[in-house]
Design a protein around this motif. Structure first.
Motif, PDB file in Angstrom:
ATOM      1  N   CYS A 147     -26.668 -16.514-116.871  1.00 12.90           N
ATOM      2  CA  CYS A 147     -26.891 -16.739-115.580  1.00 12.90           C
ATOM      3  C   CYS A 147     -28.285 -15.213-114.475  1.00 12.90           C
ATOM      4  O   CYS A 147     -27.751 -14.648-114.932  1.00 12.90           O
ATOM      5  CB  CYS A 147     -26.081 -16.985-114.419  1.00 12.90           C
ATOM      6  SG  CYS A 147     -26.364 -17.464-113.420  1.00 12.90           S
ATOM      7  N   GLU A 269     -36.938 -19.982-116.489  1.00 11.27           N
ATOM      8  CA  GLU A 269     -35.720 -19.947-116.355  1.00 11.27           C
ATOM      9  C   GLU A 269     -34.748 -19.506-116.001  1.00 11.27           C
ATOM     10  O   GLU A 269     -34.308 -19.448-114.800  1.00 11.27           O
ATOM     11  CB  GLU A 269     -34.941 -20.059-117.493  1.00 11.27           C
ATOM     12  CG  GLU A 269     -35.103 -20.873-119.280  1.00 11.27           C
ATOM     13  CD  GLU A 269     -34.897 -22.600-118.475  1.00 11.27           C
ATOM     14  OE1 GLU A 269     -33.914 -22.662-117.385  1.00 11.27           O
ATOM     15  OE2 GLU A 269     -36.159 -23.398-119.210  1.00 11.27           O
ATOM     16  N   ALA A 272     -35.936 -19.507-111.590  1.00 13.93           N
ATOM     17  CA  ALA A 272     -35.089 -20.098-111.480  1.00 13.93           C
ATOM     18  C   ALA A 272     -33.865 -20.004-110.637  1.00 13.93           C
ATOM     19  O   ALA A 272     -33.208 -20.400-109.572  1.00 13.93           O
ATOM     20  CB  ALA A 272     -35.050 -21.219-112.550  1.00 13.93           C
ATOM     21  N   ASP A 273     -32.429 -19.153-111.439  1.00 13.83           N
ATOM     22  CA  ASP A 273     -32.024 -19.286-111.252  1.00 13.83           C
ATOM     23  C   ASP A 273     -32.039 -18.372-110.251  1.00 13.83           C
ATOM     24  O   ASP A 273     -31.072 -18.174-108.741  1.00 13.83           O
ATOM     25  CB  ASP A 273     -30.952 -18.290-112.726  1.00 13.83           C
ATOM     26  CG  ASP A 273     -30.877 -18.621-113.230  1.00 13.83           C
ATOM     27  OD1 ASP A 273     -30.722 -19.968-113.092  1.00 13.83           O
ATOM     28  OD2 ASP A 273     -30.412 -17.948-114.414  1.00 13.83           O
TER      29      ASP A 273
END
Length: 330
Positions: A147, A269, A272-273
């Motif tokens: 993450c 990705e 976005a986290d």
């Protein structure tokens, strides 16, 4: 067999020592005062910091680390030895395992210098860890998950900006602009605007008490003493927090710009986290008022400061030693 594990945050402005099971046991300025004539060290740490800009000719107060990197090897080694002994007390027989933290942009040669100095200072084993990773662990972020987390660590000599995922750095940038540059910007501003020459300790005081990176509704004032450049005599000037914002504008803008460029290089990705989780600030430089607001307004991403930004890197370095120790004991 229980060894002592130590984490050291080797900073330009201060050195923090973390001992497993005890937490941060020592926090002192990384300043050494030595006598030029005899080449003997007169004072280390806080005592030496008080001498900055106030010493007679034969005594020099120096910072052996410049911008997070060893600039004076011999003095750094002695300073580390002193701090390690002070933190452990005299009754240690075994050499400790030490993890030392370095800025993310350092070269292999600079890493080797830190490693050698740590061995010379009495380490049995040395691990070198990058600052953003230590800062993330210290700020309480679980870095082992897949993450994206963005850490902005603003120290005394360098600012490290990194996106971390799965225990490693994905994108990072390290710039040699940080707390010391805030002080220098204030010194320059006072000279240009008020014809007043002030020392770096006064500038730091001003930054801590009323410094601001973002326009605030209420304005604070502080009396600043220095030397008038026109008459050459001591003089006091009243300075407002709005003026510090003006003085620091250029320097803070460079940090924001670097954050921007790191975000541009971040895989979608993870970006976005970060938009979800926000940006986390650590390091003493992040204590500057209004910095969170400035970064949030320029990036549109929620920005917060870690709970104890000053000690985050030291705690993270120490925990990293435990993480490695746990790894090895299995």
């Amino acid at each position: 067999m229980q060894y002592t594990d130590i984490g050291i945050d080797l900073g330009t402005a201060s050195i923090l020592v973390y001992i497993r099971g005890k937490g941060v046991v020592l926090k002192e300025p990384s300043v050494v005062a030595f006598d030029r004539d005899t080449d003997k060290i007169r004072a280390i740490g806080e005592d030496a910091r008080l001498m900055l800009g106030r010493t007679p000719g034969n005594i020099v107060a120096v910072r052996p680390l410049r911008q997070g990197v060893i600039s004076d090897y011999r003095v750094t080694e002695k300073m580390m030895k002193y701090f390690i002994q002070k933190a452990l007390g005299k009754k240690t027989f075994r050499k400790p395992r030490i993890a030392v933290c370095v800025p993310s942009g350092v070269t292999e040669v600079e890493k080797k210098a830190v490693e050698d100095a740590t061995y010379q200072a009495g380490a049995r084993e040395v691990s070198i860890i990058e600052e953003p990773i230590a800062a993330a662990i210290g700020a309480g972020i679980d870095i082992s998950k897949p993450c994206g987390n963005m850490i902005v660590d603003i120290g005394g000599g360098t600012s490290d900006i990194a996106v971390i995922s799965l225990g490693g750095t994905v994108v990072s940038a390290s710039i040699k602009i940080a707390g010391d540059d805030f002080d220098e910007a204030i010194v320059r501003y006072m000279r240009k605007k008020h014809n007043l020459l002030i020392g770096e300790r006064t500038a730091e005081d001003l930054k801590i008490k009323i410094g601001s990176a973002y326009r605030r509704t209420e304005v604070d004032y502080m009396d600043v003493r220095g030397r008038n450049l026109v008459t050459g005599l001591p003089r006091t000037v009243k300075v407002s927090s709005e003026e510090t914002e003006e003085a620091l504008r250029e320097t803070t803008a460079q940090i924001v710009e670097t954050i921007h460029s790191v975000l541009e290089k971040t895989p979608p990705e993870l970006a976005a986290d970060i938009a979800d989780r926000g940006i986390v600030l650590t390091g003493g430089g992040s204590l500057l008022r209004g910095l969170e607001d400035l970064i949030a307004s320029k990036t549109g991403i929620n920005t917060m400061t870690a709970e104890d930004p000053m000690t985050a890197v030291a705690i993270g370095t120490g925990k990293y030693v435990e993480f490695l120790a746990g790894y090895k004991e299995d």
